[in-house]
Design a protein around this motif. Sequence first.
Motif, short mmCIF file in Angstrom:
data_model
loop_
_atom_site.label_atom_id
_atom_site.label_comp_id
_atom_site.label_asym_id
_atom_site.label_seq_id
_atom_site.Cartn_x
_atom_site.Cartn_y
_atom_site.Cartn_z
N ILE A 20 6.33 -1.64 -9.09
CA ILE A 20 6.40 -0.76 -10.25
C ILE A 20 7.77 -0.85 -10.91
O ILE A 20 7.89 -0.88 -12.14
N GLY A 21 8.83 -0.93 -10.10
CA GLY A 21 10.17 -1.03 -10.66
C GLY A 21 10.38 -2.31 -11.45
O GLY A 21 10.98 -2.28 -12.54
N VAL A 22 9.88 -3.42 -10.93
CA VAL A 22 10.00 -4.69 -11.66
C VAL A 22 9.21 -4.64 -12.96
O VAL A 22 9.69 -5.08 -14.02
N GLY A 23 8.01 -4.08 -12.89
CA GLY A 23 7.23 -3.95 -14.12
C GLY A 23 7.90 -3.07 -15.14
O GLY A 23 7.88 -3.35 -16.35
N LEU A 24 8.54 -2.00 -14.67
CA LEU A 24 9.26 -1.09 -15.58
C LEU A 24 10.43 -1.81 -16.24
O LEU A 24 10.66 -1.66 -17.45
N CYS A 25 11.17 -2.60 -15.47
CA CYS A 25 12.28 -3.36 -16.04
C CYS A 25 11.79 -4.36 -17.09
O CYS A 25 12.42 -4.54 -18.14
N ALA A 26 10.65 -5.01 -16.80
CA ALA A 26 10.11 -5.97 -17.75
C ALA A 26 9.72 -5.30 -19.06
O ALA A 26 9.98 -5.82 -20.15
N ILE A 27 9.10 -4.13 -18.96
CA ILE A 27 8.72 -3.40 -20.17
C ILE A 27 9.95 -3.01 -20.97
O ILE A 27 10.00 -3.14 -22.20
N LEU A 28 10.99 -2.53 -20.28
CA LEU A 28 12.20 -2.11 -20.99
C LEU A 28 12.89 -3.28 -21.67
O LEU A 28 13.51 -3.12 -22.73
N LEU A 29 12.79 -4.47 -21.08
CA LEU A 29 13.41 -5.64 -21.68
C LEU A 29 12.60 -6.18 -22.86
O LEU A 29 13.15 -6.55 -23.90
N LEU A 30 11.28 -6.21 -22.69
CA LEU A 30 10.42 -6.80 -23.72
C LEU A 30 10.06 -5.80 -24.83
O LEU A 30 10.02 -6.17 -26.00
N ARG A 31 9.79 -4.57 -24.43
CA ARG A 31 9.43 -3.53 -25.40
C ARG A 31 10.18 -2.25 -25.02
O ARG A 31 9.63 -1.39 -24.30
N PRO A 32 11.41 -2.10 -25.47
CA PRO A 32 12.22 -0.95 -25.06
C PRO A 32 11.59 0.40 -25.40
O PRO A 32 11.89 1.39 -24.73
N ARG A 33 10.73 0.45 -26.41
CA ARG A 33 10.09 1.71 -26.79
C ARG A 33 8.74 1.89 -26.12
O ARG A 33 8.01 2.82 -26.44
N GLY A 34 8.39 1.03 -25.16
CA GLY A 34 7.11 1.13 -24.49
C GLY A 34 6.05 0.30 -25.19
O GLY A 34 6.29 -0.30 -26.24
N ILE A 35 4.86 0.26 -24.59
CA ILE A 35 3.79 -0.57 -25.14
C ILE A 35 3.41 -0.11 -26.55
O ILE A 35 3.24 -0.92 -27.46
N LEU A 36 3.25 1.17 -26.74
CA LEU A 36 2.87 1.69 -28.05
C LEU A 36 4.08 2.18 -28.84
O LEU A 36 4.20 1.95 -30.04
N GLY A 37 4.99 2.85 -28.20
CA GLY A 37 6.18 3.32 -28.90
C GLY A 37 5.91 4.58 -29.70
O GLY A 37 4.77 4.95 -29.98
N GLU A 38 6.99 5.22 -30.09
CA GLU A 38 6.88 6.48 -30.82
C GLU A 38 6.68 6.23 -32.31
O GLU A 38 7.26 5.31 -32.88
N GLU A 39 5.85 7.04 -32.94
CA GLU A 39 5.68 6.98 -34.38
C GLU A 39 6.94 7.51 -35.06
O GLU A 39 7.44 8.58 -34.70
N ARG A 40 7.41 6.77 -36.05
CA ARG A 40 8.63 7.19 -36.74
C ARG A 40 8.37 8.40 -37.63
O ARG A 40 9.22 9.28 -37.78
N ILE A 41 7.21 8.44 -38.26
CA ILE A 41 6.88 9.52 -39.19
C ILE A 41 5.62 10.22 -38.69
O ILE A 41 4.58 9.58 -38.50
N VAL A 42 5.70 11.51 -38.46
CA VAL A 42 4.54 12.27 -37.99
C VAL A 42 4.04 13.26 -39.04
O VAL A 42 2.94 13.79 -38.92
N SER A 43 4.83 13.51 -40.06
CA SER A 43 4.40 14.42 -41.14
C SER A 43 3.48 13.66 -42.10
O SER A 43 3.83 12.57 -42.59
N ARG A 44 2.32 14.20 -42.38
CA ARG A 44 1.39 13.53 -43.31
C ARG A 44 1.97 13.49 -44.71
O ARG A 44 1.70 12.56 -45.47
N HIS A 45 2.79 14.46 -45.08
CA HIS A 45 3.39 14.47 -46.40
C HIS A 45 4.42 13.33 -46.53
O HIS A 45 4.42 12.61 -47.54
N LEU A 46 5.25 13.17 -45.52
CA LEU A 46 6.22 12.08 -45.55
C LEU A 46 5.53 10.72 -45.46
O LEU A 46 6.00 9.74 -46.04
N ALA A 47 4.42 10.66 -44.72
CA ALA A 47 3.69 9.39 -44.61
C ALA A 47 3.15 8.96 -45.98
O ALA A 47 3.23 7.78 -46.36
#
Length: 332
Positions: free
Chosen positions: A288-315
């Motif tokens: 699990i630790g090796v997989g976690l390091c690989a994710i952080l190196l390849l996709r620092p924000r995770g597989i999906l990542g956080e949405e930058r804009i969550v307000s429908r008005h700003l979108a």
Amino acid sequence: MSVELIAYAAFFLTMALTYAVMCLGLNVQWGQTGLFNVGVAGFVAIGAYVSALLTTPDAPDRFGGFGLPILVGWLGAAIATGLASFLVGWLTIRLRADYLAIATFGVAVTVQLIALNLQSVTGGPFGIGFIPRPFAAFASDPLAFSLLNLGVLVVVVILLYLALEHLLRSPWGRVLRAIREDETAALALGKNATRFRLQAFAIGGAIMGLAGATQAHFVGFIAPDNYVPLLTFQVWAMLIVGGSGNNRGAILGAVLVWGIWAASAGAIAGLFPPDQQARAAALRIVIIGVGLCAILLLRPRGILGEERIVSRHLARLSARQAASTNPTNPNP
């Protein structure tokens, strides 16, 4: 596909979704608010024990055994853990980063020690058994029993996901992100950062308690050894792999990491002799630790990542601006 394989797959997904609920609770605290809680196991344990005490049959050798319905146990677990989280947060929420982590870790260790030593309430090291399981009348049919239990967890996760998505995109959720990103600016706008952090910590803790209750009822037995710091590590790995700040990422990460955890257990059992199983089990954490390091190196924000804009008005505004600056747009 055989009936046994389908039943196992349903059980696997059921367990994965209980971890997904834990990840959703941690996502409220860390992903949206930036609260570094490393005491997840303690809050999960509170929910599990409260629900078990409320719903198990009469137990003359310990407190509890009220025999209440499972839904009442789940609701009681969420409320009790939410109140406990509120109390812990009220005492520690002003601490930052590593100090809050130390405090929450201490809470988790304290909860486990109480569960281990307060035998008249928790059963001590022997735990609590005979926890009622949903659809127990179908226990003689493993396939139907597994699918019905999976259906219950799917409904719980969907309802929780929709509720948290609504909160994320509401003014309350946007304030949490504002406090996480720039507390000084949020304070300048008149937002009480401590109050919002406390609310997020209590809601996240209540969700973790619900996760502990659901897992206890689907397994049918709980003991203090179930709530060691390793559980906290698993949930954190799930959230980071899936994508901190993203509710869909929390669910995806839980399923993926639990799949790796379960598959590695089978691989270890097949590769190592019985007398080396305990030592070889440490390899699961390494995997699990090796997989976690690989994710952080390849996709620092995770597989999906956080949405930058969550307000429908700003979108909508962002979409209009992108369209107006696009030279290929026929209607600038």
